[in-house]
Design an enzyme around this catalytic site. Structure first.
Site, mmCIF file in Angstrom:
data_model
loop_
_atom_site.group_PDB
_atom_site.id
_atom_site.type_symbol
_atom_site.label_atom_id
_atom_site.label_comp_id
_atom_site.label_asym_id
_atom_site.label_seq_id
_atom_site.Cartn_x
_atom_site.Cartn_y
_atom_site.Cartn_z
ATOM 1 N N ASP A 1 42.853 41.332 35.572
ATOM 2 C CA ASP A 1 43.704 41.635 34.413
ATOM 3 C C ASP A 1 45.179 41.317 34.674
ATOM 4 O O ASP A 1 46.010 41.464 33.775
ATOM 5 C CB ASP A 1 43.522 43.098 33.947
ATOM 6 C CG ASP A 1 43.810 44.132 35.034
ATOM 7 O OD1 ASP A 1 43.492 43.886 36.211
ATOM 8 O OD2 ASP A 1 44.352 45.202 34.701
ATOM 9 N N HIS A 2 45.479 40.843 35.884
ATOM 10 C CA HIS A 2 46.859 40.459 36.203
ATOM 11 C C HIS A 2 47.020 38.964 36.470
ATOM 12 O O HIS A 2 48.148 38.479 36.559
ATOM 13 C CB HIS A 2 47.366 41.275 37.401
ATOM 14 C CG HIS A 2 47.408 42.756 37.125
ATOM 15 N ND1 HIS A 2 48.572 43.450 36.912
ATOM 16 C CD2 HIS A 2 46.407 43.663 36.964
ATOM 17 C CE1 HIS A 2 48.298 44.718 36.651
ATOM 18 N NE2 HIS A 2 46.990 44.876 36.682
ATOM 19 N N ASP B 1 50.085 47.891 40.237
ATOM 20 C CA ASP B 1 49.229 49.069 40.166
ATOM 21 C C ASP B 1 49.318 49.831 41.490
ATOM 22 O O ASP B 1 49.268 49.229 42.567
ATOM 23 C CB ASP B 1 47.761 48.655 39.942
ATOM 24 C CG ASP B 1 47.545 47.989 38.594
ATOM 25 O OD1 ASP B 1 48.533 47.727 37.890
ATOM 26 O OD2 ASP B 1 46.371 47.742 38.258
#
Ligand SMILES: [Zn+2]
Ligand SMILES: [Zn+2]
Lengths: 310, 310
Positions: A67-68, A211
């Site tokens: 997702d990055h 994160d």
């Protein structure tokens, strides 16, 4: 300087939030743009934003979760398709280069601009045209980095009124006055640029963190910054879950902001379990700890101005 | 059977069209979905469509250009995140497996369902639960395949009125009647299922082709199909450009449809140089050659019904 939140969701895209990406536009110095993370469909969000692909000069990846990074190959290809010629540099954890190379190779993507890939490590200090970037490893299971961006302190604002009053004509010498240098004017006068400037202004400091669980490294990066951008995957009542999955709650982000003495906190990377409305709860919980907190939404943009040194 | 055009643009996403993906929903047999190509942000389009990630059982990739595959890693990951357990099979050119494996590995993506990858070749005939898929190589510089999907012919529709009239009760034997078998009813009667069915219906044939110049292989795949889906990257006046870049014009697609005797043509993969309005020009040019032509838009969906065998 403008910060644009292109994607503010965690893990998977939802109707409300795309996966992670943040653009930092250096509006005062020509509009160069840095990107932080590039989840899938970041280039799609850019189509509907003030960001231009050709102006992106550096992309900073915090960690290699899909997702990055899954928006990178497409964005690199589209930037080439738009005939951008200026070089692009990618920064990120070890493994980034292999991912980019294999994606470009399998898809037969030939970039028409120079691409540099720099794999970063904990403790790195990089310098990019006078701006320093400090890298520190956070706590996310896999290597996840935070970046502290430090703009150098600069001269004060030009006193245009005094220039007018003293009949200093326009011309190339004005740039030297802006830089506080001594200048000889066309009429022979010698003037000291510093006298035509307001009080010096401090460079902006930002901390943009990948994160992470709460970790001392985050506090070091965030110390006294003008803006801290921190993940808040969960609400305060899910602290155990956050810990297990190497994430943070919105309250933990606020506690860091308070402890590090930052000016402003924006939390992002919100779990798709929370609706946009429920996002307000995350905001309220965090604001009870650190009042200058906002929860980002896709498209949310903020300007950070230089401050006068006291 | 429903065909949903998720992305209908060529090369790069635009505000009007996303890059390539088409969903084929087998609505009559439980709603299994096949995907053809998976450009970046296909999963985002799916969020706003009738397609469910968990129902996707097979993904057919025509070729490895980025605008056809860069949505795969994210879609595979999100399908797992949604806790889908059913197996998924990917089909595509050599190199697909390496791309998927390296993307999943670098991103630490662990799928919670079995993933099979089948690399296809020119001339392959595959069988998927009774449906046959023929593979032929087209002409696109790199290996690009077309798929002909052949559903088997089947029995006619159940004559429910006659069942009622003859007081055939509901129960598991109705399924056997639908299949045209001989059945003993609970009351002891023996009946011949074939007498309770209308005329047989032919299975649907579709040809879904990857990017290509006009080529004889395309005609073979398209021969007599109910639906031909063909690229039309350019308008008719750009035939030389189309040839140089291994693409087709809308008129060339229509000429193929005519020569192959298809029932219906939908063109897609439209260059971002054409606005949605200009897309009408591509349609009109093609319709002058083959009247049952439509230009797809993102979200465009069509149903294909079984036909009665004459
Ligand atoms: Zn994440
Ligand atoms: Zn294409």
């Amino acid at each position: 300087m403008e910060v644009v939140f292109l994607g503010t969701g965690a893990g998977v895209p939802s109707k409300d939030r795309n996966v992670s990406s943040i653009a930092l536009r250096w509006t005062e110095s020509g509009g160069d743009t840095w990107l932080f993370d590039c989840g899938e469909a970041t280039q799609h969000r850019i189509l509907h934003s003030s960001v231009r692909l050709s102006r992106i000069s550096r992309i900073w990846i915090t960690h290699l979760h899909g997702d990055h990074i899954f928006g990178l190959p497409g964005l690199l290809g589209s930037r080439s398709f738009q005939d951008a010629k200026r070089p692009l540099t990618l920064y990120g954890p070890e493994g980034l280069e292999k991912f980019i190379q294999s994606s470009l190779e399998v898809s037969g993507t030939h970039l028409r601009y120079p691409l540099h890939i720099v794999e970063v490590c904990d403790g790195d200090h990089l310098e990019c045209e006078g701006i320093r970037v400090q890298v520190a490893r956070l706590e996310h299971g896999i290597p996840s980095y935070g970046y502290r961006i430090k703009e150098p302190d600069g001269p004060g604002a030009l006193d245009a009124e005094r220039l007018r009053r003293e009949r200093v004509p326009p011309g190339p010498h004005v740039q030297q006055i802006k830089e506080g240098k001594k200048v000889s004017l066309p009429d022979g006068r010698m003037i000291d640029g510093r006298k035509y400037l307001g009080p010096s202004r401090s460079g902006r400091h930002l901390a943009i963190l990948g994160d992470t669980r709460p970790t001392p490294a985050a506090k070091e990066l965030a110390h006294g910054v003008d803006l801290l951008i921190h993940e808040a995957t969960y609400a305060a009542d899910q602290e155990a879950l956050a810990w297990n999955y190497f994430h943070s709650t919105s309250v933990q982000a606020a506690e860091l902001a308070l402890a590090a003495g930052v000016r402003r906190l924006v939390v992002t990377h919100i779990s798709p379990r929370y609706s946009l409305d429920e996002g307000k709860r995350l905001a309220e919980e965090a604001q009870a700890v650190f009042s200058d907190t906002e929860v980002a939404r896709d498209g949310f943009a903020i300007r950070i101005e230089k401050r006068i040194v006291k």
